[in-house]
Scaffold this active site. Structure first.
Site, short mmCIF file in Angstrom:
data_model
loop_
_atom_site.label_atom_id
_atom_site.label_comp_id
_atom_site.label_asym_id
_atom_site.label_seq_id
_atom_site.Cartn_x
_atom_site.Cartn_y
_atom_site.Cartn_z
N GLU A 33 0.84 -1.21 0.00
CA GLU A 33 0.00 0.00 0.00
C GLU A 33 0.87 1.25 0.00
O GLU A 33 1.85 1.33 0.72
CB GLU A 33 -0.91 -0.03 1.23
CG GLU A 33 -2.25 0.58 1.00
CD GLU A 33 -3.08 -0.19 -0.04
OE1 GLU A 33 -3.12 0.29 -1.19
OE2 GLU A 33 -3.67 -1.22 0.30
N HIS A 34 0.45 2.22 -0.82
CA HIS A 34 1.20 3.47 -0.99
C HIS A 34 2.61 3.23 -1.53
O HIS A 34 3.53 4.00 -1.27
CB HIS A 34 1.24 4.28 0.31
CG HIS A 34 -0.08 4.91 0.66
ND1 HIS A 34 -0.50 6.11 0.11
CD2 HIS A 34 -1.10 4.48 1.45
CE1 HIS A 34 -1.70 6.41 0.59
NE2 HIS A 34 -2.10 5.44 1.38
N GLY A 119 -15.86 5.30 -3.45
CA GLY A 119 -15.14 5.95 -2.36
C GLY A 119 -14.87 5.05 -1.17
O GLY A 119 -14.64 5.53 -0.07
N GLY A 121 -12.39 2.75 -1.32
CA GLY A 121 -11.04 2.23 -1.52
C GLY A 121 -11.02 0.99 -2.40
O GLY A 121 -10.02 0.28 -2.45
N LEU A 122 -12.13 0.71 -3.10
CA LEU A 122 -12.18 -0.45 -3.99
C LEU A 122 -12.01 -0.02 -5.45
O LEU A 122 -12.18 -0.80 -6.36
CB LEU A 122 -13.49 -1.23 -3.79
CG LEU A 122 -13.74 -1.67 -2.36
CD1 LEU A 122 -15.06 -2.41 -2.25
CD2 LEU A 122 -12.60 -2.56 -1.85
N SER A 123 -11.68 1.23 -5.61
CA SER A 123 -11.27 1.77 -6.91
C SER A 123 -12.37 1.80 -7.97
O SER A 123 -12.18 1.33 -9.10
CB SER A 123 -10.06 1.00 -7.43
OG SER A 123 -9.39 1.86 -8.28
N SER A 124 -13.49 2.40 -7.59
CA SER A 124 -14.52 2.61 -8.60
C SER A 124 -14.04 3.61 -9.65
O SER A 124 -14.48 3.55 -10.81
CB SER A 124 -15.81 3.11 -7.94
OG SER A 124 -15.65 4.40 -7.38
N ASP A 169 -4.32 0.80 -9.55
CA ASP A 169 -5.76 0.57 -9.68
C ASP A 169 -6.15 0.29 -11.13
O ASP A 169 -6.96 -0.60 -11.42
CB ASP A 169 -6.54 1.78 -9.18
CG ASP A 169 -6.31 2.03 -7.71
OD1 ASP A 169 -5.72 1.15 -7.04
OD2 ASP A 169 -6.72 3.09 -7.21
N TYR A 218 -3.16 12.59 0.59
CA TYR A 218 -2.53 11.70 -0.38
C TYR A 218 -1.39 12.42 -1.09
O TYR A 218 -0.25 11.92 -1.16
CB TYR A 218 -3.59 11.25 -1.39
CG TYR A 218 -3.15 10.17 -2.32
CD1 TYR A 218 -3.41 8.83 -2.05
CD2 TYR A 218 -2.46 10.48 -3.49
CE1 TYR A 218 -3.00 7.84 -2.91
CE2 TYR A 218 -2.04 9.50 -4.36
CZ TYR A 218 -2.31 8.17 -4.07
OH TYR A 218 -1.89 7.20 -4.92
P1 ADP Z 1 -12.73 4.94 -5.20
O1 ADP Z 1 -11.92 4.86 -6.47
O2 ADP Z 1 -11.98 4.45 -4.00
O3 ADP Z 1 -14.06 4.29 -5.29
P2 ADP Z 1 -12.63 7.75 -5.84
O4 ADP Z 1 -12.97 8.97 -5.06
O5 ADP Z 1 -11.26 7.61 -6.41
O6 ADP Z 1 -13.01 6.50 -4.92
O7 ADP Z 1 -13.64 7.61 -7.07
C1 ADP Z 1 -15.04 7.74 -6.87
C2 ADP Z 1 -15.61 8.60 -7.99
O8 ADP Z 1 -15.68 7.81 -9.22
C3 ADP Z 1 -17.05 9.01 -7.72
O9 ADP Z 1 -17.09 10.19 -6.94
C4 ADP Z 1 -17.56 9.23 -9.14
O10 ADP Z 1 -17.16 10.49 -9.63
C5 ADP Z 1 -16.86 8.14 -9.94
N1 ADP Z 1 -17.71 6.95 -10.01
C6 ADP Z 1 -17.54 5.77 -9.40
N2 ADP Z 1 -18.58 4.92 -9.65
C7 ADP Z 1 -19.44 5.58 -10.45
C8 ADP Z 1 -20.71 5.27 -11.04
N3 ADP Z 1 -21.31 4.10 -10.86
N4 ADP Z 1 -21.31 6.23 -11.79
C9 ADP Z 1 -20.70 7.43 -11.99
N5 ADP Z 1 -19.53 7.77 -11.45
C10 ADP Z 1 -18.89 6.89 -10.68
MG MG Z 2 -10.09 5.95 -6.87
#
Ligand code: ADP
Ligand code: MG
Length: 378
Positions: A33-34, A119, A121-124, A169, A218
């Protein structure tokens, strides 16, 4: 999220079939991590929580809709520039911006559907970038491979979205494989795959706490690592042997030393973790994951009371092989490796202990390691 659902949502919204449906997974990081912005080692696995996008080419501006966040700003794929779009649009528009040098991009209509928490930390963010990367790769006929798309996604996040993150990620969402964790050298971008030990489950323990200060802290951690490396005359902390760091303690501020100590020892733990996995030495896996969490707590200072309580609850729960915070920290989730046959007992034990400590209910679920981003069969 299933291809059928997003196909149906697309037809309802745009009144016709999508040309392509893609799926990109989130990830957990088992250890390392990091380290990815320090040229080091990481060990993620893609998970069966994914972002799906259904899309088709259109004439006029790109128009996107997310099941979670609604309609995006409209933009022109061929001309959109950093700073001109806001919110979640940045992740999709930033991919168009990053891919523009690779060919002519069409504008698109698209629907996003996801069962991946945002948000945590699973990298959406990397999953949505990779999903749109694959969409434009197909609809623009770019012919790029997933590794190149991950590099473009990294450029999108660092230069268009503006978070100065490492490449783990995107590489994880692009290149991971079913049933495996992926050992990645973030300096050479070489990958190798390690099957998870027979009878082991990956369990996510999401505290559901927001990651406050995550962005500024970060960038601050990254700057401290860079100044420590510069003072010690190495291009990145990856190049710094532990003995040299220990010998140079007086050269660094206390904070620089502790941040660098985490990074250098975390690289060593990651290498040992890979070896332990190869040899099926589960007891070593537990020690290394705990060591990683403690180093992130005490030296790197990116855990939180919720993450510490969650890790502690997991360590003491039945069937736990190892557990630690995963992702950038400050909130979000822990990952645990758990004996498959005891997942229910583990979840019950960890949930109860966390509730007692924090007075809040976590989300605990087992997940599968899946393949990286790809087009869904039609
Ligand atoms: P993490 O990567 O840990 O989930 P981040 O803050 O790096 O958190 O990314 C989250 C951002 O990605 C959200 O605020 C949004 O802008 C975008 N995002 C994630 N999932 C979706 C979704 N299903 N629809 C639209 N935007 C999304
Ligand atoms: Mg992210």
């Amino acid at each position: 999220m299933s291809a059928e659902v997003v196909r149906r949502l697309f037809a309802e919204r745009f009144g016709g079939p999508a040309e392509v449906v893609v799926r990109a997974p989130g990830r957990v990081n088992l250890i390392g991590e990091h380290t990815d912005y320090n040229g080091g080692f990481v060990f993620p696995a893609a998970i069966d929580r994914t972002i799906s996008v259904a899309a088709r080419r259109t004439v006029g501006r790109s128009c996107l809709i997310s099941d979670a966040l609604g309609e995006s700003d409209a933009f022109d794929a061929a001309t959109v520039a950093p700073g001109t779009v806001a919110g979640w649009t940045r992740y999709a528009a930033g991919m168009a911006w990053a891919l523009r040098g690779d060919g002519t991009l069409p504008d698109i209509e698209a629907v996003v559907a996801s069962d991946l928490p945002m948000g945590s930390g699973l990298s959406s963010s990397a999953a949505i970038e990779m999903a749109f990367g694959v969409v434009w790769n197909v609809l623009g006929g770019l012919g790029l491979d997933n590794k190149t798309l991950a590099q473009r996604a990294h450029r999108c996040e660092t230069q268009f979205v503006g978070l100065n993150c490492g490449i783990m990620d995107m590489m994880a969402s692009a290149l991971c494989r079913e049933g495996c964790a992926m050992f990645l050298d973030t300096r050479s971008l070489e990958v190798s795959y390690a099957p998870l030990p027979e009878g082991t489950a990956i369990v996510l323990c999401d505290t559901k706490t927001p990651r406050e200060l995550a962005g500024s802290a970060y960038n601050d951690r990254r700057a401290t690592c860079e100044s420590a490396a510069a003072k010690l005359g190495v291009p990145s902390l990856r190049e710094l042997p532990l003995e040299r760091l220990l010998a140079a303690r007086e050269t660094l501020t206390d904070q620089e030393f502790r941040r660098a100590f985490h990074v250098v020892t975390e690289d060593l733990r990651s290498l040992q973790f890979a070896e332990a996995l190869r040899r099926g030495q589960t007891w070593r896996i537990g020690t290394l994951m705990r060591g990683s969490h403690d180093s992130l707590r005490l030296d790197y200072e990116v855990t939180s009371p919720a993450l510490d309580a969650m890790a502690e609850a997991a360590w003491n729960a039945p069937g736990c092989i190892g557990a630690r915070m995963t992702g950038a920290g400050f909130g979000g989730a822990c990952v645990a490796l758990v004996e498959q046959s005891r997942v229910a007992e583990f979840a019950e034990g960890a949930r109860t202990a966390y509730e007692l400590a924090m007075g809040a209910v976590p989300d605990i679920w087992a997940c599968q390691a899946v393949d990286g981003a790809r087009v869904e069969p039609s």
